[in-house]
Design a protein around this motif. Structure first.
Motif, PDB file in Angstrom:
ATOM      1  N   VAL A  71       0.809  -1.231   0.000  1.00 46.66           N
ATOM      2  CA  VAL A  71       0.000   0.000   0.000  1.00 46.66           C
ATOM      3  C   VAL A  71       0.837   1.273   0.000  1.00 46.66           C
ATOM      4  O   VAL A  71       0.295   2.378   0.022  1.00 46.66           O
ATOM      5  CB  VAL A  71      -0.980   0.023   1.197  1.00 46.66           C
ATOM      6  N   GLY A  72       2.155   1.152   0.003  1.00 43.48           N
ATOM      7  CA  GLY A  72       3.003   2.330  -0.057  1.00 43.48           C
ATOM      8  C   GLY A  72       3.005   3.162   1.206  1.00 43.48           C
ATOM      9  O   GLY A  72       3.185   4.385   1.151  1.00 43.48           O
ATOM     10  N   LEU A  73       2.848   2.526   2.352  1.00 37.85           N
ATOM     11  CA  LEU A  73       2.836   3.233   3.629  1.00 37.85           C
ATOM     12  C   LEU A  73       3.862   2.611   4.573  1.00 37.85           C
ATOM     13  O   LEU A  73       4.133   1.415   4.505  1.00 37.85           O
ATOM     14  CB  LEU A  73       1.448   3.184   4.278  1.00 37.85           C
ATOM     15  N   ARG A  74       4.378   3.445   5.470  1.00 41.10           N
ATOM     16  CA  ARG A  74       5.322   2.953   6.475  1.00 41.10           C
ATOM     17  C   ARG A  74       5.274   3.885   7.678  1.00 41.10           C
ATOM     18  O   ARG A  74       5.193   5.105   7.524  1.00 41.10           O
ATOM     19  CB  ARG A  74       6.736   2.891   5.913  1.00 41.10           C
ATOM     20  N   THR A  93       4.247   8.541  -3.329  1.00 38.37           N
ATOM     21  CA  THR A  93       3.514   9.551  -4.109  1.00 38.37           C
ATOM     22  C   THR A  93       2.881   8.955  -5.361  1.00 38.37           C
ATOM     23  O   THR A  93       1.830   9.412  -5.797  1.00 38.37           O
ATOM     24  CB  THR A  93       4.462  10.685  -4.512  1.00 38.37           C
ATOM     25  N   ASP A  94       3.499   7.931  -5.928  1.00 37.56           N
ATOM     26  CA  ASP A  94       2.966   7.285  -7.129  1.00 37.56           C
ATOM     27  C   ASP A  94       2.082   6.112  -6.712  1.00 37.56           C
ATOM     28  O   ASP A  94       2.569   5.027  -6.398  1.00 37.56           O
ATOM     29  CB  ASP A  94       4.116   6.808  -8.025  1.00 37.56           C
ATOM     30  N   ARG A  95       0.750   6.312  -6.728  1.00 34.66           N
ATOM     31  CA  ARG A  95      -0.167   5.274  -6.278  1.00 34.66           C
ATOM     32  C   ARG A  95      -0.468   4.245  -7.360  1.00 34.66           C
ATOM     33  O   ARG A  95      -1.125   3.237  -7.092  1.00 34.66           O
ATOM     34  CB  ARG A  95      -1.499   5.914  -5.828  1.00 34.66           C
ATOM     35  N   SER A  96      -0.008   4.481  -8.579  1.00 35.87           N
ATOM     36  CA  SER A  96      -0.303   3.554  -9.668  1.00 35.87           C
ATOM     37  C   SER A  96       0.463   2.238  -9.530  1.00 35.87           C
ATOM     38  O   SER A  96       0.153   1.269 -10.226  1.00 35.87           O
ATOM     39  CB  SER A  96       0.038   4.203 -11.015  1.00 35.87           C
ATOM     40  N   ASP A 154      -2.299  10.744   7.679  1.00 38.06           N
ATOM     41  CA  ASP A 154      -1.250  11.712   7.379  1.00 38.06           C
ATOM     42  C   ASP A 154      -1.014  11.809   5.874  1.00 38.06           C
ATOM     43  O   ASP A 154      -0.797  12.912   5.346  1.00 38.06           O
ATOM     44  CB  ASP A 154       0.041  11.289   8.082  1.00 38.06           C
ATOM     45  N   ALA A 155      -1.075  10.676   5.156  1.00 37.80           N
ATOM     46  CA  ALA A 155      -0.883  10.693   3.703  1.00 37.80           C
ATOM     47  C   ALA A 155      -2.008  11.467   3.023  1.00 37.80           C
ATOM     48  O   ALA A 155      -1.770  12.238   2.081  1.00 37.80           O
ATOM     49  CB  ALA A 155      -0.825   9.261   3.171  1.00 37.80           C
ATOM     50  N   ARG A 156      -3.239  11.285   3.484  1.00 38.47           N
ATOM     51  CA  ARG A 156      -4.360  12.029   2.897  1.00 38.47           C
ATOM     52  C   ARG A 156      -4.212  13.522   3.154  1.00 38.47           C
ATOM     53  O   ARG A 156      -4.504  14.341   2.276  1.00 38.47           O
ATOM     54  CB  ARG A 156      -5.680  11.532   3.487  1.00 38.47           C
ATOM     55  N   GLN A 161      -3.090  18.952   1.108  1.00 37.37           N
ATOM     56  CA  GLN A 161      -2.271  20.166   1.117  1.00 37.37           C
ATOM     57  C   GLN A 161      -1.605  20.390  -0.238  1.00 37.37           C
ATOM     58  O   GLN A 161      -1.544  21.523  -0.732  1.00 37.37           O
ATOM     59  CB  GLN A 161      -1.215  20.075   2.216  1.00 37.37           C
ATOM     60  N   PHE A 162      -1.126  19.321  -0.854  1.00 42.42           N
ATOM     61  CA  PHE A 162      -0.481  19.456  -2.157  1.00 42.42           C
ATOM     62  C   PHE A 162      -1.468  19.949  -3.213  1.00 42.42           C
ATOM     63  O   PHE A 162      -1.159  20.861  -3.996  1.00 42.42           O
ATOM     64  CB  PHE A 162       0.113  18.116  -2.579  1.00 42.42           C
ATOM     65  N   LEU A 163      -2.682  19.351  -3.232  1.00 42.91           N
ATOM     66  CA  LEU A 163      -3.682  19.773  -4.208  1.00 42.91           C
ATOM     67  C   LEU A 163      -4.123  21.208  -3.955  1.00 42.91           C
ATOM     68  O   LEU A 163      -4.349  21.973  -4.905  1.00 42.91           O
ATOM     69  CB  LEU A 163      -4.897  18.828  -4.145  1.00 42.91           C
TER      70      LEU A 163
END
Length: 204
Positions: A71-74, A93-96, A154-156, A161-163
């Motif tokens: 899932v790209g989390l740690r 950052t790349d969820r694909s 935190d990722a959301r 914030q980025f968007l």
């Protein structure tokens, strides 16, 4: 094991080995506990040690390997010299690169594991020795669940914030472009055309 890996691969898993060990330690600990408390009566110390080792292997694997690959989390918890405890999070950052199958298996197993051990704790409420083992499963699996929920939150927040920053930057750029296009031109007026100079060859 090979048959199980082929099955996971056919379900569009990009990391079948990581997915296998995500489930293996959980299922092994539960089956050993269920078999020993229902159909057999082995030495408690031996079963306690085996289950604790499986809990520890599962905790380390989910925390350091499965979450990062599936899932790209740690997450990790750091204790500072003054005794303060801080949560640290990382997210890709790349969820694909992550498939729906991997993500579903990860989150379902992550939530189901502490729920199962809570139920086992309720059933073992009058068996203090087995209750202690069940609570160890609740604590270790529950810690991973809390850590990854915080990490996902935190990722959301970072994505939001980025968007928001990108939206503000785009809006500002659009307004500046519109202001430039509607502002009157400040260039000096063009000089009136001058008569062409006489050609010396025409005067001959």
């Amino acid at each position: 094991m090979e048959i199980f890996l082929v099955l996971l691969t056919s379900m569009a898993s990009r990391h079948p080995v990581a997915l296998f060990f995500l489930l293996f330690f959980k299922v092994a600990a539960f089956l050993i506990y269920l078999f020993c408390t229902t159909f057999a009566n082995p030495p408690f110390v031996l079963i306690f040690i085996i289950c604790i080792l499986l809990f520890a292997f599962d905790f380390w694997t989910v925390k350091n390997v499965s979450g990062r690959l599936l899932v790209g989390l740690r997450w990790w918890n750091e204790v500072k010299p003054d005794g303060a405890s801080t949560w640290n999070f990382e997210s890709a950052t790349d969820r694909s690169r992550y498939t729906h199958a991997d993500s579903t298996f990860f989150w379902v197993s992550l939530v189901a594991t502490p729920v199962v051990w809570v139920l086992m704790s309720v059933l073992a409420i009058f068996k203090p020795t087995w209750l202690m083992l069940c609570l160890a499963g609740v604590i270790l699996s529950g810690t991973n669940l809390i850590g990854y929920l915080k990490c996902k939150k935190d990722a959301r927040k970072n994505v939001t914030q980025f968007l928001t920053q990108q939206g503000l930057r785009l809006a500002t750029s659009t307004l500046l472009n519109q202001a430039d296009s509607t502002a009157p031109s400040s260039a000096p007026p063009a000089a009136p055309p001058t008569a062409p100079s006489a050609n010396p060859f025409d005067q001959v």
